[in-house]
Design an enzyme around this catalytic site. Structure first.
Site, short mmCIF file in Angstrom:
data_model
loop_
_atom_site.label_atom_id
_atom_site.label_comp_id
_atom_site.label_asym_id
_atom_site.label_seq_id
_atom_site.Cartn_x
_atom_site.Cartn_y
_atom_site.Cartn_z
N LYS A 169 22.84 23.86 31.14
CA LYS A 169 23.03 24.62 32.39
C LYS A 169 21.77 24.57 33.25
O LYS A 169 21.83 24.60 34.47
CB LYS A 169 23.42 26.06 32.06
CG LYS A 169 23.76 26.91 33.29
CD LYS A 169 24.59 28.13 32.91
CE LYS A 169 23.76 29.09 32.08
NZ LYS A 169 22.74 29.79 32.90
N HIS A 204 31.01 32.96 19.23
CA HIS A 204 30.99 32.66 20.66
C HIS A 204 32.42 32.51 21.18
O HIS A 204 33.23 31.81 20.57
CB HIS A 204 30.18 31.38 20.92
CG HIS A 204 28.71 31.59 20.76
ND1 HIS A 204 28.16 32.10 19.62
CD2 HIS A 204 27.68 31.35 21.61
CE1 HIS A 204 26.84 32.17 19.77
NE2 HIS A 204 26.53 31.72 20.96
#
Length: 886
Positions: A555, A129
């Site tokens: 999120k 990532h």
């Protein structure tokens, strides 16, 4: 104006900072040095006095601005190094000896510890990532400085090459100053494989066996090999079109090459060491047999059976290297041998030598040492080095399975079926051996790619052994059919075999990512285990893994709701697994930033709900966290031991709360989570213009040009927040010093809670709430609303009131946290972390101010390439200084 307590300066920071100053003066000139020094002093003084007036750096020309950014970036990197060396990041009690002592004090017998370790698994899983902004070259120079500082600690005046240690440190820092900090090209998957491989080869391979040797002494016996590394790099296809079957094959081959090279070097060194002569001592028959089979007929070694045996082992390892990698061993031997069929055969030969040494001379040669470490390495790393996961999005599987079924004439429109019909159809297909794919049919590129991947996995099992790939992660797992689709694809490659007692060589693992998915997880897993063939496979394996995602749930619902939903889902899964007679193994998809599940792994594991760890846990490690935790063997040992110790404690220590306290605290958390969720969703998803505000205030557009990973920053071309990946979402807010994903909504929830005394009790006595607040406190301490206001000036006038809402939320979070924890200022009860953060903040502020100035000029249309370079360099520098920002 309040004056904060002084920060005790780390002597390493002073030493390395002084050398950096000399380097800047020597290479950039006296004027540049004086400019940087003046900015440094002014910023330090402003922060010491807690002043409100920011520095004005708008007068700097572009060349000087770039030099200032580089100077503060390198200071931050060296300050991080100094902190790590002084143990600032170490946590009290986060080692195995301390954990064992605590468990003994709690009445836990050592037999229970050994029994647990025999079935345990603790696995840090490295992912690609994209949150590591530093080039590998920069990290390498930094690590060389660390190694030289260790020599200096030991009182060594010279390096092994004869250089003065201080001069060698100065040379490395000079090289850092002259090394380009930014990548010119986006990373390829092969680059990410090589970066991960450098940590696995250079750190994990030597560090883990040494750590186990320490544990063997603490446990007074051989410790089961329960802690071992994993990786996603080369197997994670979710949203990354550049990861293919070829990537998978490359990652596995390079890992095999690295681990076999390590074994060859170790065996060669043992051959030099074990000069034991049969004329001086009796030799075990097993060693004699190995010596005779080796083919080593050199007259100089005829009385040295251990060396001859090791010559034979070396020859077989060299043959294994050629067979698995297609390349000859780096140091080919004179003998030929048959390749080892699997790591167990190599281990058996090494153990035969070990037992003979242990029996000889009353145990004087009992082989801990190099031979013991090599045997441990073979246990841990096999021929594959690290277990590689496969990962793909459930939507891809749905399309691929639909095409396979349609082309085979089984079902024309699989996508139109409801869940029950899908499950029934998939179970029918999985019950028989007939494959769906035909070599004579034509398929889309997507379907061909997925079939190639499972076939490559099957080939890897044959080549490297089944431990090389054991999990297949299903992103956005929302149903039983999502998992059955994976089994159907595995069946195409022979990795799922039907029958009265079906087997699956690779486990399908659901990844529950959103708040809604987490709430549905227990029901989905109950339906999964209700399928008899699934239950047979899971019970035969002994456990089933479930992955829970921190990034997307944050999120989706904000920090507090994400944290609580993850805890609730974990706790709710336990009775489902108990009823099925299957062990629960949770895989925590954590990031580096608190907004993506970051923070202390030791505290996070210990805060897991009772009964959800049971000795088995996997945790992702990604981006800058990999370099921070595993950049050197010493830091790797500290962090790996913290994970292992926390797993022991979370599993075996008595409950810290009564049933009544748990119920009271959980009910309170329900109310807090609901309030935080409403506030967060109202801002992020219900405020008109918010996504435009976000894109104007933060450097999200500029981050896309930073070349820090092979994966695109968004799942689609949409600019919706829902479609943005969690990493750039968190990273952008960190750059603007808002760090919104790590706290927004919590302040409103705390302010609206009716029982402040209960909040204080929760903060003092509930590990989950204490850990949640501690992580949020770190984020609040790193954020700076006054600096963030400078970024808000980049926003269109009509959208700027949104920042006032954010700032008010920060004030509520700040005040609510201090009230719940009984502090007068942030980190008052965490002096080491407070000193760490306050030491670096004066060096971050000029970077932020220059970034804002450069962004203004860039967005106004100025096209000087130095502006774009300066923005990217400032992003790099701020991320380096803040450490866990992505």
């Amino acid at each position: 104006m309040d004056t904060l307590p002084p920060v005790a300066n780390n002597p390493d920071v002073r030493f390395l900072g002084a050398i950096l100053g000399e380097v800047i003066r020597g290479f950039a000139g006296e004027e540049t040095f004086q400019t940087i020094e003046a900015i440094r002093r002014a910023s330090v003084e402003r922060h010491r006095q807690a002043g409100d007036e920011h520095l004005d750096l708008s007068h700097l020309d572009l060349d000087t601005a770039l030099e200032v950014v580089r100077g503060f970036m390198l200071f931050s990197m060296l300050a991080n190094l100094a902190e790590d060396r002084q143990g600032v990041v170490a946590e009290e009690g986060a080692d195995l000896a301390a954990a064992l002592a605590k468990l003994r004090a709690d009445g836990v017998e050592s037999d229970r510890v050994r029994d647990l370790l025999a079935r345990a698994l603790v696995a840090p899983v490295l992912t690609a990532h994209p949150t590591e902004v530093r080039r590998k070259s920069m990290i390498d120079h930094r690590n060389r400085v660390a190694a030289l500082m260790t020599m200096k600690d030991a009182g060594e005046a010279e390096t092994p090459d004869g250089d003065l240690v201080d001069d060698a440190i100065r040379r490395q820092i000079a090289l850092l100053w002259q090394t380009r900090a930014l990548r010119r090209e986006r990373l390829y998957v092969t680059d990410e494989v090589e970066i991960a491989l450098s940590y696995l080869r250079d750190v994990f391979l030597p560090a883990l066996p040494a750590l186990y040797a320490r544990w063997d002494r603490a446990l007074e016996g051989r410790t089961p090999s329960f802690l071992k590394p994993g990786s996603w790099i080369g197997g994670d296809r979710d949203g990354n079109p550049f990861v293919t079957a070829d990537s998978l094959a490359t990652a596995l081959a390079r890992a095999a090459e690295a681990v076999l090279g390590h074994y060859l070097d170790a065996v060669h060194a043992l051959g030099a060491e074990l000069s034991i002569s049969s004329t001086q001592t009796s030799v075990d028959d097993a060693v004699v047999a190995l010596a005779e089979r080796s083919g080593d007929a050199a007259t100089s070694r005829q009385d040295e059976p251990y060396r001859r045996a090791l010559s034979g082992i070396y020859a077989r390892l060299a043959a294994t290297h050629l067979a698995l990698t297609g390349k000859p061993a780096p140091r080919p031997g004179a003998l030929s041998g048959e390749a080892y069929p699997h790591p167990h055969a190599l281990r058996a030969d090494l153990v035969a030598i070990s037992r003979a040494l242990t029996a000889s001379g009353g145990g004087a040669l009992a082989s801990g040492g190099a031979l013991g470490r090599l045997i441990r390495a073979v246990d841990l790393f096999g021929f594959h080095l690290a277990t590689l996961d496969l990962r793909q999005n459930s939507a891809v599987h749905e399309r691929v399975v639909a095409e396979l079924l349609a082309v085979a004439g089984v079902e024309a429109d699989y996508a139109a079926l409801d869940e029950d019909a899908r499950v029934a159809l998939l179970r029918r297909e999985l019950a028989g051996p007939r494959p769906l794919a035909s070599p004579f049919a034509g398929y889309t590129e997507e379907t061909q790619g997925e079939l190639a991947t499972v076939r490559a996995a099957a080939a890897a099992h044959s080549r490297y052994g089944p431990a090389c790939i054991t999990q297949y992660i299903v992103s956005m797992g929302k149903s039983v059919s999502d998992l059955l689709e994976v089994n159907l694809l595995l069946k195409e490659a022979g990795l799922y075999r039907p029958g009265a007692e079906p087997t699956a060589a690779i486990m399908a693992v659901p990844l529950f990512e959103t708040i809604e998915d987490l709430e549905a997880a227990p029901g989905i897993m109950a339906a999964w285990f209700a399928l008899p063939e699934v239950a047979v496979v899971a019970r035969g394996r002994g456990h089933q893994e479930v992955m829970i995602g921190y990034s997307d749930s944050n999120k989706d619902g904000g920090y507090l709701t994400s944290t609580w939903s993850l805890s609730q889902a974990s706790a709710a899964l336990r009775p489902v697994f108990d009823a099925a007679g299957v062990g629960l193994q949770l895989f925590h998809g954590r990031g580096g930033a608190v907004g993506r599940g970051g923070g202390s792994s030791f505290a996070a594991i210990r805060a897991q709900p009772p009964g959800t760890v049971e000795g088995r846990i996997r945790i992702t490690e990604q981006g800058e966290v990999i370099a921070g935790k595993y950049g050197t063997p010493a830091s790797a040992v500290a962090n790996l031991e913290a994970m292992a110790s926390a797993t022991l404690l979370a599993t075996l220590e008595p409950p810290r709360l009564s049933i009544a306290e748990n119920a009271t605290f959980a009910a309170a958390m329900d109310r807090l989570s609901a309030g935080a969720f409403r506030a967060y969703r109202a801002l992020v998803y219900e405020t008109e213009g918010f996504r435009t505000f976000f894109r104007q205030m933060t450097p999200i557009a500029e981050i896309a040009n930073l070349n820090i990973g092979s994966r695109p920053p968004s799942r689609t071309r949409s600019d919706r927040i829902e479609d943005l990946r969690a990493i750039p979402w968190v990273f952008s807010w960190a750059q603007a010093r808002v760090m919104l994903p790590g706290w927004y909504g919590v302040g409103q929830a705390l302010a609206g809670f009716e029982d402040p005394a209960l909040l204080a009790d929760m903060a003092a006595g509930w590990p989950l709430f204490a850990s949640t607040l501690a992580n949020m406190e770190m984020v609040l301490a790193k954020s700076d609303m006054a600096l963030a206001a400078q970024y808000a000036e980049l926003v269109d006038d009509e959208l700027r009131p949104i920042f006032a809402t954010i700032r008010a939320g920060w004030d509520q979070a700040h005040d609510g946290l201090l009230a719940a924890t009984g502090q007068s200022r942030l980190l008052e009860k965490s002096p080491r972390l407070d000193a760490s953060i306050r030491l670096r903040l004066p060096y971050v502020e000029p970077l932020n101010l220059l970034q804002v100035e450069l962004m203004k000029r860039h967005r106004a249309g100025e096209d000087d390439p130095r502006i774009a370079e300066g923005i990217l360099l400032s992003i790099n520098a701020i991320a380096t200084a803040l450490r866990n920002s992505g």
